[in-house]
Write a protein that holds these residues in place. Structure first.
Motif, PDB file in Angstrom:
ATOM      1  N   THR A 281      10.460 -27.397  34.751  1.00  0.00           N
ATOM      2  CA  THR A 281      10.408 -27.975  33.406  1.00  0.00           C
ATOM      3  C   THR A 281       9.437 -27.228  32.503  1.00  0.00           C
ATOM      4  O   THR A 281       9.504 -27.362  31.277  1.00  0.00           O
ATOM      5  CB  THR A 281      10.015 -29.458  33.474  1.00  0.00           C
ATOM      6  OG1 THR A 281       8.718 -29.574  34.080  1.00  0.00           O
ATOM      7  CG2 THR A 281      11.019 -30.265  34.289  1.00  0.00           C
ATOM      8  N   ALA A 282       8.522 -26.418  33.090  1.00  0.00           N
ATOM      9  CA  ALA A 282       7.589 -25.656  32.267  1.00  0.00           C
ATOM     10  C   ALA A 282       8.280 -24.534  31.510  1.00  0.00           C
ATOM     11  O   ALA A 282       7.703 -23.971  30.578  1.00  0.00           O
ATOM     12  CB  ALA A 282       6.466 -25.075  33.139  1.00  0.00           C
ATOM     13  N   PHE A 283       9.503 -24.184  31.906  1.00  0.00           N
ATOM     14  CA  PHE A 283      10.274 -23.177  31.180  1.00  0.00           C
ATOM     15  C   PHE A 283      10.987 -23.768  29.966  1.00  0.00           C
ATOM     16  O   PHE A 283      11.630 -23.031  29.211  1.00  0.00           O
ATOM     17  CB  PHE A 283      11.330 -22.549  32.097  1.00  0.00           C
ATOM     18  CG  PHE A 283      10.785 -21.543  33.076  1.00  0.00           C
ATOM     19  CD1 PHE A 283      10.502 -20.249  32.679  1.00  0.00           C
ATOM     20  CD2 PHE A 283      10.580 -21.898  34.391  1.00  0.00           C
ATOM     21  CE1 PHE A 283      10.024 -19.322  33.582  1.00  0.00           C
ATOM     22  CE2 PHE A 283      10.105 -20.977  35.308  1.00  0.00           C
ATOM     23  CZ  PHE A 283       9.822 -19.683  34.899  1.00  0.00           C
ATOM     24  N   LEU A 284      10.930 -25.079  29.803  1.00  0.00           N
ATOM     25  CA  LEU A 284      11.688 -25.766  28.761  1.00  0.00           C
ATOM     26  C   LEU A 284      10.751 -26.429  27.761  1.00  0.00           C
ATOM     27  O   LEU A 284       9.548 -26.542  27.990  1.00  0.00           O
ATOM     28  CB  LEU A 284      12.589 -26.828  29.388  1.00  0.00           C
ATOM     29  CG  LEU A 284      13.622 -26.306  30.397  1.00  0.00           C
ATOM     30  CD1 LEU A 284      14.259 -27.473  31.151  1.00  0.00           C
ATOM     31  CD2 LEU A 284      14.688 -25.479  29.698  1.00  0.00           C
ATOM     32  N   GLY A 285      11.330 -26.850  26.648  1.00  0.00           N
ATOM     33  CA  GLY A 285      10.563 -27.600  25.661  1.00  0.00           C
ATOM     34  C   GLY A 285      10.262 -29.000  26.168  1.00  0.00           C
ATOM     35  O   GLY A 285      10.602 -29.373  27.297  1.00  0.00           O
TER      36      GLY A 285
ATOM     37  N   ASP B   2      -4.490  -9.484  36.875  1.00  0.00           N
ATOM     38  CA  ASP B   2      -3.150  -9.065  36.469  1.00  0.00           C
ATOM     39  C   ASP B   2      -2.292 -10.305  36.320  1.00  0.00           C
ATOM     40  O   ASP B   2      -2.419 -11.252  37.116  1.00  0.00           O
ATOM     41  CB  ASP B   2      -2.535  -8.116  37.507  1.00  0.00           C
ATOM     42  CG  ASP B   2      -3.222  -6.761  37.519  1.00  0.00           C
ATOM     43  OD1 ASP B   2      -3.307  -6.139  36.447  1.00  0.00           O
ATOM     44  OD2 ASP B   2      -3.668  -6.323  38.598  1.00  0.00           O
ATOM     45  N   VAL B   3      -1.428 -10.325  35.323  1.00  0.00           N
ATOM     46  CA  VAL B   3      -0.658 -11.524  35.007  1.00  0.00           C
ATOM     47  C   VAL B   3       0.836 -11.232  35.111  1.00  0.00           C
ATOM     48  O   VAL B   3       1.345 -10.311  34.464  1.00  0.00           O
ATOM     49  CB  VAL B   3      -0.983 -12.036  33.592  1.00  0.00           C
ATOM     50  CG1 VAL B   3      -0.190 -13.318  33.301  1.00  0.00           C
ATOM     51  CG2 VAL B   3      -2.481 -12.291  33.443  1.00  0.00           C
ATOM     52  N   VAL B   4       1.515 -12.011  35.941  1.00  0.00           N
ATOM     53  CA  VAL B   4       2.980 -11.972  35.995  1.00  0.00           C
ATOM     54  C   VAL B   4       3.474 -13.106  35.115  1.00  0.00           C
ATOM     55  O   VAL B   4       3.471 -14.275  35.517  1.00  0.00           O
ATOM     56  CB  VAL B   4       3.496 -12.128  37.434  1.00  0.00           C
ATOM     57  CG1 VAL B   4       5.023 -12.048  37.455  1.00  0.00           C
ATOM     58  CG2 VAL B   4       2.895 -11.057  38.339  1.00  0.00           C
ATOM     59  N   ALA B   5       3.862 -12.782  33.884  1.00  0.00           N
ATOM     60  CA  ALA B   5       4.306 -13.779  32.914  1.00  0.00           C
ATOM     61  C   ALA B   5       5.833 -13.811  32.905  1.00  0.00           C
ATOM     62  O   ALA B   5       6.481 -12.799  32.661  1.00  0.00           O
ATOM     63  CB  ALA B   5       3.781 -13.450  31.524  1.00  0.00           C
ATOM     64  N   LEU B   6       6.398 -14.966  33.184  1.00  0.00           N
ATOM     65  CA  LEU B   6       7.846 -15.137  33.257  1.00  0.00           C
ATOM     66  C   LEU B   6       8.296 -16.106  32.181  1.00  0.00           C
ATOM     67  O   LEU B   6       7.634 -17.110  31.912  1.00  0.00           O
ATOM     68  CB  LEU B   6       8.257 -15.677  34.627  1.00  0.00           C
ATOM     69  CG  LEU B   6       7.876 -14.832  35.848  1.00  0.00           C
ATOM     70  CD1 LEU B   6       8.223 -15.578  37.134  1.00  0.00           C
ATOM     71  CD2 LEU B   6       8.553 -13.478  35.818  1.00  0.00           C
ATOM     72  N   THR B   7       9.447 -15.804  31.583  1.00  0.00           N
ATOM     73  CA  THR B   7      10.036 -16.714  30.614  1.00  0.00           C
ATOM     74  C   THR B   7      11.539 -16.498  30.625  1.00  0.00           C
ATOM     75  O   THR B   7      12.040 -15.528  31.200  1.00  0.00           O
ATOM     76  CB  THR B   7       9.464 -16.489  29.207  1.00  0.00           C
ATOM     77  OG1 THR B   7       9.798 -17.600  28.363  1.00  0.00           O
ATOM     78  CG2 THR B   7      10.003 -15.219  28.567  1.00  0.00           C
TER      79      THR B   7
ATOM     80  N   ILE C  43      19.993 -31.865  31.145  1.00  0.00           N
ATOM     81  CA  ILE C  43      20.115 -31.475  32.548  1.00  0.00           C
ATOM     82  C   ILE C  43      20.779 -30.096  32.647  1.00  0.00           C
ATOM     83  O   ILE C  43      20.448 -29.298  33.520  1.00  0.00           O
ATOM     84  CB  ILE C  43      20.920 -32.523  33.348  1.00  0.00           C
ATOM     85  CG1 ILE C  43      20.194 -33.870  33.321  1.00  0.00           C
ATOM     86  CG2 ILE C  43      21.129 -32.053  34.776  1.00  0.00           C
ATOM     87  CD1 ILE C  43      18.842 -33.866  33.997  1.00  0.00           C
ATOM     88  N   THR C  44      21.673 -29.807  31.730  1.00  0.00           N
ATOM     89  CA  THR C  44      22.303 -28.480  31.719  1.00  0.00           C
ATOM     90  C   THR C  44      21.263 -27.395  31.477  1.00  0.00           C
ATOM     91  O   THR C  44      21.286 -26.333  32.124  1.00  0.00           O
ATOM     92  CB  THR C  44      23.386 -28.419  30.633  1.00  0.00           C
ATOM     93  OG1 THR C  44      24.413 -29.377  30.931  1.00  0.00           O
ATOM     94  CG2 THR C  44      24.011 -27.030  30.557  1.00  0.00           C
ATOM     95  N   GLU C  45      20.333 -27.652  30.557  1.00  0.00           N
ATOM     96  CA  GLU C  45      19.281 -26.668  30.299  1.00  0.00           C
ATOM     97  C   GLU C  45      18.365 -26.512  31.509  1.00  0.00           C
ATOM     98  O   GLU C  45      17.938 -25.401  31.839  1.00  0.00           O
ATOM     99  CB  GLU C  45      18.495 -27.084  29.058  1.00  0.00           C
ATOM    100  CG  GLU C  45      19.291 -26.941  27.771  1.00  0.00           C
ATOM    101  CD  GLU C  45      18.606 -27.588  26.575  1.00  0.00           C
ATOM    102  OE1 GLU C  45      18.900 -27.177  25.431  1.00  0.00           O
ATOM    103  OE2 GLU C  45      17.783 -28.509  26.785  1.00  0.00           O
ATOM    104  N   LEU C  46      18.087 -27.617  32.186  1.00  0.00           N
ATOM    105  CA  LEU C  46      17.272 -27.539  33.397  1.00  0.00           C
ATOM    106  C   LEU C  46      18.008 -26.751  34.474  1.00  0.00           C
ATOM    107  O   LEU C  46      17.396 -25.935  35.182  1.00  0.00           O
ATOM    108  CB  LEU C  46      16.943 -28.948  33.891  1.00  0.00           C
ATOM    109  CG  LEU C  46      16.072 -29.044  35.142  1.00  0.00           C
ATOM    110  CD1 LEU C  46      14.708 -28.399  34.918  1.00  0.00           C
ATOM    111  CD2 LEU C  46      15.910 -30.505  35.568  1.00  0.00           C
ATOM    112  N   ARG C  47      19.302 -26.979  34.583  1.00  0.00           N
ATOM    113  CA  ARG C  47      20.086 -26.223  35.572  1.00  0.00           C
ATOM    114  C   ARG C  47      20.053 -24.730  35.279  1.00  0.00           C
ATOM    115  O   ARG C  47      19.984 -23.899  36.193  1.00  0.00           O
ATOM    116  CB  ARG C  47      21.536 -26.716  35.606  1.00  0.00           C
ATOM    117  CG  ARG C  47      22.337 -26.114  36.760  1.00  0.00           C
ATOM    118  CD  ARG C  47      23.767 -26.619  36.805  1.00  0.00           C
ATOM    119  NE  ARG C  47      24.622 -25.922  35.858  1.00  0.00           N
ATOM    120  CZ  ARG C  47      25.200 -26.453  34.815  1.00  0.00           C
ATOM    121  NH1 ARG C  47      25.037 -27.748  34.547  1.00  0.00           N
ATOM    122  NH2 ARG C  47      25.959 -25.746  34.012  1.00  0.00           N
TER     123      ARG C  47
END
Length: 304
Positions: free
Chosen positions: A221-225, A27-32, A230-234
């Motif tokens: 950082t895996a959620f980002l391109g 089973d896969v819990v895929a988050l984005t 830093i704002t996007e990381l926050r």
């Protein structure tokens, strides 16, 4: 030679039917992140057991043909349309845990190995051949968040052809603990009650894992391109933790952690919404652990 002959004779006479059958699923819990909110991928089961209920994507491991990791990647690809050539390689995929209670599936004893996956900009969900529908669902409970979109609003309101989705695990009557855990984890209670088997428990434990791991590893950082501000990381930390963070403090903390991020030497294409200089762009550094860690603030310590 004698030992080898004895082993060959043992294997020739070995009868696996002498043991009770047991099946293995993943089973896969895929988050984005979608529109700045943390979403989880759910599928609506197309056939019994629990026909019409929402569940985590998953299925039976193809015995003798694939590893657990390969089965998880296959199931994720079926529901997202990604494959090795179209971006599956950028998905972070790790084992979450195993779930083997004897009554978790009414068909037989099924052991499920759950995986946690996250990646940036995953495409619209698309139901595989064995599911009736698939949706990216917000995990937070406030207001109407936590429900599938109106087009697929409630699992029992749609009449779709049956399939044979085999992911998962457990009896409806045994779900109360999983529902409570999912609610405590910030998942809408109505959504948690819709999840088939013990997927509420699996999802709650996956959210706990994700929230903890971004404290002491750079996996946010895996959620980002490849390049980000830093704002996007926050915004990743705020979405996963469910906290509003102080911008200046977060910026200082991130840059104080050796190897967390490194500057690209370039800036974003345009300034912020209030004008001002363009934000600097960063990429993931080479650190595997964050020291010092970025500890999750208590709710009363976060900025609202």
């Amino acid at each position: 030679m004698a030992d080898r002959q004895g082993e060959d004779a043992f294997l020739a006479a070995y009868d696996p039917r002498a043991f009770e059958p047991i099946a293995v699923t993943v089973d896969v819990v895929a988050l984005t992140l979608r529109q700045g909110a943390l979403h989880v991928l759910l599928v609506r089961r197309g056939g019994p057991p629990y026909e019409g209920a929402w569940a985590l994507p998953g299925g039976f491991v193809q015995a003798g043909r694939e590893s657990l990791d390969e089965a998880a990647a296959r199931e994720l690809a079926e529901e997202t349309g990604l494959d090795a050539a179209r971006g599956l390689g950028r998905v972070h995929l790790e084992q979450l845990g195993s779930y083997g209670r004897p009554d978790r599936d009414p068909r037989m004893h099924v052991v499920s190995v759950a995986y946690l996956a996250f990646a940036p900009d995953l495409p619209e969900a698309k139901a595989g051949s064995d599911a009736a529908a698939a949706e990216w669902v917000p995990v937070e409970a406030p207001a109407q968040r936590g429900k599938p979109d109106a087009a697929t609003a409630r699992p029992m309101e749609q009449d779709r052809p049956a399939g044979a989705h085999g992911g998962g695990s457990g009896r409806r009557s045994g779900q109360a603990r999983g529902i409570d855990a999912a609610t405590d984890a910030g998942l809408a209670s109505d959504l948690a009650s819709d999840l088939a088997f013990d997927h509420g428990t699996i999802l709650a434990e996956a959210l706990d894992r994700a929230r903890a791991k971004i404290e002491y590893t750079p996996l946010a950082t895996a959620f980002l391109g490849e390049e980000f501000t830093i704002t996007e990381l926050r915004s990743v930390y705020e979405a996963v933790w469910g906290r509003t963070l102080h911008a200046g403090n977060f910026h200082r903390k991130v840059l104080s952690v050796p190897g967390f991020v490194e500057s690209t030497g370039t800036t974003a294409g345009r300034g912020g919404s209030k004008g001002g200089p363009r934000a600097r762009l960063y990429r993931a550094g080479d650190a595997r652990l964050l020291h010092p860690a970025l500890l999750r603030p208590d709710r009363e310590d976060s900025v609202r």
